[in-house]
Scaffold this motif. Sequence first.
Motif, PDB file in Angstrom:
ATOM      1  N   LYS A 277       0.751  65.628 -12.891  1.00 39.82           N
ATOM      2  CA  LYS A 277       1.964  65.800 -13.681  1.00 39.82           C
ATOM      3  C   LYS A 277       1.748  66.890 -14.734  1.00 39.82           C
ATOM      4  O   LYS A 277       0.724  66.931 -15.408  1.00 39.82           O
ATOM      5  CB  LYS A 277       2.324  64.485 -14.371  1.00 39.82           C
ATOM      6  CG  LYS A 277       3.651  64.515 -15.117  1.00 39.82           C
ATOM      7  CD  LYS A 277       3.864  63.224 -15.908  1.00 39.82           C
ATOM      8  CE  LYS A 277       4.125  62.054 -15.004  1.00 39.82           C
ATOM      9  NZ  LYS A 277       4.511  60.837 -15.775  1.00 39.82           N
TER      10      LYS A 277
ATOM     11  N   GLN B 103       6.937  67.309 -14.883  1.00 39.14           N
ATOM     12  CA  GLN B 103       7.135  67.728 -13.495  1.00 39.14           C
ATOM     13  C   GLN B 103       5.924  67.360 -12.635  1.00 39.14           C
ATOM     14  O   GLN B 103       4.792  67.707 -12.953  1.00 39.14           O
ATOM     15  CB  GLN B 103       7.343  69.249 -13.437  1.00 39.14           C
ATOM     16  CG  GLN B 103       7.403  69.842 -12.029  1.00 39.14           C
ATOM     17  CD  GLN B 103       8.682  69.487 -11.316  1.00 39.14           C
ATOM     18  OE1 GLN B 103       9.764  69.759 -11.813  1.00 39.14           O
ATOM     19  NE2 GLN B 103       8.561  68.871 -10.147  1.00 39.14           N
ATOM     20  N   TYR B 104       6.160  66.628 -11.540  1.00 42.34           N
ATOM     21  CA  TYR B 104       5.088  66.348 -10.593  1.00 42.34           C
ATOM     22  C   TYR B 104       4.839  67.582  -9.727  1.00 42.34           C
ATOM     23  O   TYR B 104       5.767  68.327  -9.404  1.00 42.34           O
ATOM     24  CB  TYR B 104       5.464  65.171  -9.691  1.00 42.34           C
ATOM     25  CG  TYR B 104       5.550  63.848 -10.412  1.00 42.34           C
ATOM     26  CD1 TYR B 104       4.405  63.203 -10.860  1.00 42.34           C
ATOM     27  CD2 TYR B 104       6.782  63.234 -10.631  1.00 42.34           C
ATOM     28  CE1 TYR B 104       4.478  61.975 -11.514  1.00 42.34           C
ATOM     29  CE2 TYR B 104       6.870  62.013 -11.289  1.00 42.34           C
ATOM     30  CZ  TYR B 104       5.713  61.397 -11.728  1.00 42.34           C
ATOM     31  OH  TYR B 104       5.791  60.191 -12.384  1.00 42.34           O
ATOM     32  N   TYR B 105       3.564  67.757  -9.332  1.00 38.65           N
ATOM     33  CA  TYR B 105       3.240  68.899  -8.477  1.00 38.65           C
ATOM     34  C   TYR B 105       2.039  68.575  -7.594  1.00 38.65           C
ATOM     35  O   TYR B 105       1.282  67.634  -7.863  1.00 38.65           O
ATOM     36  CB  TYR B 105       2.953  70.148  -9.322  1.00 38.65           C
ATOM     37  CG  TYR B 105       1.682  70.085 -10.144  1.00 38.65           C
ATOM     38  CD1 TYR B 105       0.498  70.677  -9.704  1.00 38.65           C
ATOM     39  CD2 TYR B 105       1.661  69.442 -11.381  1.00 38.65           C
ATOM     40  CE1 TYR B 105      -0.668  70.615 -10.465  1.00 38.65           C
ATOM     41  CE2 TYR B 105       0.503  69.375 -12.148  1.00 38.65           C
ATOM     42  CZ  TYR B 105      -0.658  69.966 -11.682  1.00 38.65           C
ATOM     43  OH  TYR B 105      -1.808  69.902 -12.424  1.00 38.65           O
TER      44      TYR B 105
ATOM     45  N   TYR C  92      10.039  67.734  -6.192  1.00 37.45           N
ATOM     46  CA  TYR C  92      11.338  67.486  -6.816  1.00 37.45           C
ATOM     47  C   TYR C  92      11.861  66.116  -6.375  1.00 37.45           C
ATOM     48  O   TYR C  92      12.039  65.856  -5.180  1.00 37.45           O
ATOM     49  CB  TYR C  92      12.332  68.577  -6.426  1.00 37.45           C
ATOM     50  CG  TYR C  92      11.876  69.964  -6.849  1.00 37.45           C
ATOM     51  CD1 TYR C  92      12.081  70.421  -8.147  1.00 37.45           C
ATOM     52  CD2 TYR C  92      11.222  70.797  -5.943  1.00 37.45           C
ATOM     53  CE1 TYR C  92      11.650  71.676  -8.532  1.00 37.45           C
ATOM     54  CE2 TYR C  92      10.785  72.057  -6.317  1.00 37.45           C
ATOM     55  CZ  TYR C  92      11.006  72.497  -7.620  1.00 37.45           C
ATOM     56  OH  TYR C  92      10.572  73.746  -7.999  1.00 37.45           O
TER      57      TYR C  92
ATOM     58  N   ASN D 203       5.721  72.458  -6.630  1.00 35.88           N
ATOM     59  CA  ASN D 203       6.457  71.421  -7.347  1.00 35.88           C
ATOM     60  C   ASN D 203       6.981  70.354  -6.390  1.00 35.88           C
ATOM     61  O   ASN D 203       7.312  70.639  -5.229  1.00 35.88           O
ATOM     62  CB  ASN D 203       7.636  72.032  -8.101  1.00 35.88           C
ATOM     63  CG  ASN D 203       7.212  72.675  -9.398  1.00 35.88           C
ATOM     64  OD1 ASN D 203       6.094  72.481  -9.869  1.00 35.88           O
ATOM     65  ND2 ASN D 203       8.102  73.463  -9.990  1.00 35.88           N
TER      66      ASN D 203
END
Length: 444
Positions: free
Chosen positions: A375, A380-382, A355, A353
């Motif tokens: 995304k 949440q971007y990862y 943050y 992840n």
Amino acid sequence: MNFWGSDTLMRILIVSRDFSSADLAYRLKQEGNDVRVWIKEKNEARAYQGGMLQRVKSWKKALLWVRKSGLVVFDSTGFGKIQGELRAKGYSVVGGSEYGDRCEDDRAYGQKVLWNCGMKMVPYQDFKSLDEAIAFVKKHPKEWVIKQNGHASKIFNYVGSLKDGSDVISVLESYRKTVLKRDLKGIQLQERIRGIEIGIGRYFNGTTWVGPIEMNVEHKNLDNGDLGPKTFEMGTLMWFDKNEKNPLYQETLAKMEVYLRKINFRGDIDVNCIVNETGVYPLEITARFGYPAVQLQMSLSQSNWSEFLKAVADGESYDFQYKKGEYGVIVLVAVPPFPYANSIQNTKPLNLNIYLKDTLTEEDMKHIHFEEVSKRKNGQYYVSGPNGFVLHVSGTGKSIEAARKQAYGIIQNIIIPKMFYRTDIGLKFEHEERKQLKKWGYIK
């Protein structure tokens, strides 16, 4: 008009080898354009998923969609001949040209072009095998720089420091035992020239130059103080200059105008040089979009990039607006196994992840340039790629210190497990190299 300040809508097709242009494609979409991408290397196609960018299975079939009124962007070398064919059919194409590709991918040819254009030359020698290169250094002991053709990993590059060449021989002998032949794409030894390394770039529209001159200082070593192995790039310092009488420009790109017109080059071209008190010595040509150069160009510009690239593709002039008198700094944020992605098969950063703290503003987000990022459905971007090449962060300002402050301030609000980055991007130029270049009369 949308958030990014444009009401332009254009169909844009990105044809990519390894998706180096991911951030460029995303920015063009944010300008309000309908953008679709095709990626040759499927392992790199994991980035920008989750609705961030739309893929196509065949770029040739997508030509029916983009039409001749749209824009086709080629983000790498290897497609130059195709670009020429499409232009002949009436498509708007930006990225380079067939012989532009050869200037970069065939170092010997690129060196001949530089020589024929009237530039100073750094002595070099090409070899088909490691054994030939080792024998040559033993016979001609001095400081040599090991380079490779094409897009071979920069980890293979090495700058010799011993006058008898023994360190270069040691590196070559190590490669003979550890590197697969398929990964070695021809060896070039270039005599080491002491001085300041700087790149001079500009866009060419097939007929003439478009936009300002770009000065850039790359930081290729992994660690602070230019220590550690070579990488593709850990960060860059950049500024624009509109003065065509600039000595660095006159000694390099200005001399290539006739040649670029002859080969119908349309895109960004850069000549990387070593500069010292005796002159400007070109090392190599980058005949395509540079990365992270284009990310930093966008951060320093105030123009619409789809309009600008369309003008370059169509051979038209364009009043390129940029932050005059400002510097730009960009920093790579990576995670393991970078820069050894191809060597460490069991270590992958997939699904980590990313943050982003709530303190990041909308303006800050414009300075975050995702690379191997996607995304999730929840927003949440990862990290979605295997190489650890996660994102770049840029900063701009009236001084190098101000640009660094913005970039590193944004990084402090990003958390990625195991993340690392260099903290000295631009410092050596600010404290040492700028004064020396002024003394030699290359910059004001």
